[in-house]
Design a protein around this motif. Structure first.
Motif, PDB file in Angstrom:
ATOM      1  N   PRO A 151       4.918   2.469  -4.611  1.00  0.00           N
ATOM      2  CA  PRO A 151       4.730   1.071  -4.190  1.00  0.00           C
ATOM      3  C   PRO A 151       3.903   0.952  -2.916  1.00  0.00           C
ATOM      4  O   PRO A 151       3.077   0.046  -2.786  1.00  0.00           O
ATOM      5  N   GLU A 152       4.090   1.876  -1.970  1.00  0.00           N
ATOM      6  CA  GLU A 152       3.332   1.816  -0.724  1.00  0.00           C
ATOM      7  C   GLU A 152       1.859   2.126  -0.965  1.00  0.00           C
ATOM      8  O   GLU A 152       0.974   1.493  -0.360  1.00  0.00           O
ATOM      9  N   GLU A 153       1.573   3.083  -1.856  1.00  0.00           N
ATOM     10  CA  GLU A 153       0.181   3.397  -2.182  1.00  0.00           C
ATOM     11  C   GLU A 153      -0.491   2.226  -2.873  1.00  0.00           C
ATOM     12  O   GLU A 153      -1.663   1.921  -2.602  1.00  0.00           O
ATOM     13  N   ARG A 154       0.251   1.551  -3.745  1.00  0.00           N
ATOM     14  CA  ARG A 154      -0.303   0.372  -4.422  1.00  0.00           C
ATOM     15  C   ARG A 154      -0.576  -0.741  -3.414  1.00  0.00           C
ATOM     16  O   ARG A 154      -1.624  -1.395  -3.469  1.00  0.00           O
ATOM     17  N   ARG A 155       0.354  -0.967  -2.497  1.00  0.00           N
ATOM     18  CA  ARG A 155       0.166  -2.006  -1.498  1.00  0.00           C
ATOM     19  C   ARG A 155      -1.050  -1.704  -0.635  1.00  0.00           C
ATOM     20  O   ARG A 155      -1.856  -2.596  -0.337  1.00  0.00           O
ATOM     21  N   LEU A 156      -1.222  -0.429  -0.257  1.00  0.00           N
ATOM     22  CA  LEU A 156      -2.368  -0.038   0.555  1.00  0.00           C
ATOM     23  C   LEU A 156      -3.670  -0.225  -0.221  1.00  0.00           C
ATOM     24  O   LEU A 156      -4.670  -0.704   0.337  1.00  0.00           O
ATOM     25  N   ARG A 157      -3.654   0.111  -1.498  1.00  0.00           N
ATOM     26  CA  ARG A 157      -4.862  -0.048  -2.325  1.00  0.00           C
ATOM     27  C   ARG A 157      -5.242  -1.524  -2.433  1.00  0.00           C
ATOM     28  O   ARG A 157      -6.422  -1.882  -2.335  1.00  0.00           O
ATOM     29  N   ILE A 158      -4.245  -2.381  -2.619  1.00  0.00           N
ATOM     30  CA  ILE A 158      -4.508  -3.812  -2.716  1.00  0.00           C
ATOM     31  C   ILE A 158      -5.013  -4.355  -1.385  1.00  0.00           C
ATOM     32  O   ILE A 158      -5.958  -5.157  -1.335  1.00  0.00           O
ATOM     33  N   THR A 159      -4.415  -3.902  -0.293  1.00  0.00           N
ATOM     34  CA  THR A 159      -4.852  -4.333   1.037  1.00  0.00           C
ATOM     35  C   THR A 159      -6.308  -3.953   1.284  1.00  0.00           C
ATOM     36  O   THR A 159      -7.103  -4.761   1.783  1.00  0.00           O
ATOM     37  N   GLU A 183      -3.298 -12.535   3.939  1.00  0.00           N
ATOM     38  CA  GLU A 183      -1.862 -12.615   3.661  1.00  0.00           C
ATOM     39  C   GLU A 183      -1.591 -13.510   2.448  1.00  0.00           C
ATOM     40  O   GLU A 183      -0.745 -13.192   1.604  1.00  0.00           O
ATOM     41  N   GLU A 186      -2.654 -11.758  -0.829  1.00  0.00           N
ATOM     42  CA  GLU A 186      -1.693 -10.706  -1.172  1.00  0.00           C
ATOM     43  C   GLU A 186      -0.393 -11.296  -1.706  1.00  0.00           C
ATOM     44  O   GLU A 186       0.178 -10.795  -2.676  1.00  0.00           O
ATOM     45  N   ASN A 190       1.282 -10.936  -5.646  1.00  0.00           N
ATOM     46  CA  ASN A 190       2.635 -10.436  -5.905  1.00  0.00           C
ATOM     47  C   ASN A 190       3.536 -11.472  -6.557  1.00  0.00           C
ATOM     48  O   ASN A 190       4.594 -11.126  -7.093  1.00  0.00           O
TER      49      ASN A 190
END
Length: 266
Positions: A151-159, A183, A186, A190
């Protein structure tokens, strides 16, 4: 990525008219989608890292842009990717030496732009054939070749993807509204069923300010970008509705466009 989904493509091309032809061609089709267009080889590398295209259409010269197709091919070798994109080159240079060089450096095909049967549709059709061949070799699920994304890698990729999109239309970090737009996009990504107005209100609550104050900072950032960024870049990267009275997108339209655009490719 499943073959049932449109093939995500990146176009690296410095001729605005050629970009428009490819964009119009893709808009008429359902089997491809452009996740990025740029006239810079270095920006093309950034797009590869953040948008993960399956295919790349690379203009070799980039005389009106930055860098070159040869530089891009060289730099692409250093990018750590679980699955390499298919690269096809387009050029006005009928040189066998150059063709051999780009093939040796990772290009699958070379298209001579002055050839009588050259067209964006022809280039796209060849990319789709190559895509089918790649999937036949590696299976229908290239994701199987990758480790599961956290989930953190996905959030970073989206960011990173949102940051890249905002930068492409000239909304830099110096604008306070950039953070608020980021913000809101994003949040909308989600929470698919929420309206842009709702996520803007959530941003306002998070910053302990009013809805109208957040809207003002967003609109200021958008207005400044539309005043300072070239019309060619804006037309290439922002293809949605623009307020006919002001000549710029509203924050709600802007947020909705980018949430929808990014959602289709993640």
């Amino acid at each position: 990525m499943s073959l049932e989904k449109p093939m995500p493509l990146l176009l690296i091309e410095d001729d605005v008219a050629e970009c428009v032809k490819f964009k119009d061609c893709a808009n008429r089709r359902t089997d491809v989608t452009f996740v990025g267009m740029t006239a810079s080889s270095s920006e093309g590398i950034n797009c590869v890292k953040t948008r993960l295209p399956e295919g790349i259409i690379l203009d070799l010269e980039l005389n009106k842009g930055q860098g070159s197709g040869l530089q891009f091919l060289s730099d692409l070798k250093t990018v750590d990717l679980a699955l390499r994109p298919i690269v096809v080159v387009t050029t006005n240079t009928p040189s066998e030496i150059v063709y051999n060089h780009v093939h040796h450096n990772g290009a699958a095909l070379v298209f001579y732009k002055q050839k009588s049967d050259y067209s964006p549709d022809m280039v796209l059709n060849h990319l789709l054939v190559l895509r089918q061949s790649m999937h036949a070799l590696h299976g229908e699920m290239p994701e199987d070749l990758q480790t599961p994304e956290t989930p953190e890698e996905r959030r970073l990729r989206i960011t990173q993807r949102i940051d890249a999109e905002l930068s492409l239309v000239g909304i830099g970090s110096k604008y306070k509204g950039r953070k608020h737009l980021h913000e809101a996009i994003e949040l909308l990504l989600n929470i698919e069923k929420d309206a842009p107005e709702s996520v803007i209100n959530q941003v306002a609550i998070a910053h302990k300010t009013s809805y109208s104050a957040i809207i003002r900072t967003m609109q200021t950032a958008i207005n400044n970008a539309w005043e300072s960024t070239s019309i060619e870049d804006l037309q290439t990267h922002y293809t949605a509705r623009i307020n006919y009275r002001t000549g710029v997108p509203s924050p709600t339209d802007f947020i909705h466009f980018y949430a929808d655009k990014i959602r289709k490719t993640i």
